[in-house]
Design an enzyme around this catalytic site. Structure first.
Site, PDB file in Angstrom:
ATOM      1  N   HIS A 122     -24.482 -38.031 -16.660  1.00  0.00           N
ATOM      2  CA  HIS A 122     -24.406 -36.789 -17.432  1.00  0.00           C
ATOM      3  C   HIS A 122     -25.355 -35.784 -16.807  1.00  0.00           C
ATOM      4  O   HIS A 122     -26.133 -36.132 -15.919  1.00  0.00           O
ATOM      5  CB  HIS A 122     -24.746 -37.039 -18.906  1.00  0.00           C
ATOM      6  CG  HIS A 122     -26.076 -37.686 -19.117  1.00  0.00           C
ATOM      7  ND1 HIS A 122     -26.277 -39.036 -18.911  1.00  0.00           N
ATOM      8  CD2 HIS A 122     -27.267 -37.182 -19.497  1.00  0.00           C
ATOM      9  CE1 HIS A 122     -27.539 -39.328 -19.160  1.00  0.00           C
ATOM     10  NE2 HIS A 122     -28.169 -38.225 -19.521  1.00  0.00           N
ATOM     11  N   GLY A 123     -25.293 -34.558 -17.266  1.00  0.00           N
ATOM     12  CA  GLY A 123     -26.090 -33.494 -16.673  1.00  0.00           C
ATOM     13  C   GLY A 123     -27.537 -33.479 -17.127  1.00  0.00           C
ATOM     14  O   GLY A 123     -27.937 -34.211 -18.029  1.00  0.00           O
TER      15      GLY A 123
END
Length: 143
Positions: free
Chosen positions: A61-62
């Site tokens: 994920h970011g």
């Protein structure tokens, strides 16, 4: 959490974790969950702290500063039956996530409910069709 056919990729293989993370990011982008700029933030996040969570699962994920790149919440599931190394840890299920408006922890919680049991992960990795993956995942536990 609703998962559609287009959110699932079966029988994938990758040479390394970077390829795997980019693939998850591209699928998130194709599905309209994130912008293209989210993908390098996923790689950056994994470099900060591995996104491997145990039980053959990684959740790329970011970073915290990538929230502007999230268009809407969603997850993608990528099955890697032969496995790919995440810093020496074998990963066979890659779950890319994008959590808009504070939904990040909610998504992680739902994933943890399913993936905390190795039997569920093994069934997801062995699933032969997308229906089985979606049914197992949305059910919150293996049937």
């Amino acid at each position: 959490m609703e998962i559609e056919y287009r959110d699932v990729m079966l029988n994938q293989s990758f040479d390394n974790k970077r390829e795997a993370i980019i693939s998850a990011g591209k699928l998130l982008q194709e599905r309209g969950y994130v912008t293209e700029n989210y993908i390098p933030k996923m790689i950056e996040r994994d470099q900060m702290t591995s996104t491997f969570i145990g039980n053959m699962v990684a959740i790329p994920h970011g970073t915290e500063d990538s929230k502007a790149e999230i268009l809407r919440s969603g997850i993608v599931l990528i099955q890697v039956p032969q496995g790919v190394s995440f810093d020496g840890n074998e990963v066979k299920l890659i779950i890319g996530i994008a959590g808009a408006e504070g939904q990040h922890l909610e998504l992680l919680s739902e994933i943890a409910m399913v993936c905390s049991e190795i039997e569920n992960v093994e069934k997801l990795v062995a699933a032969q069709d997308k229906d089985a993956v979606i049914q197992l995942f949305e059910g919150g536990a293996a049937a």
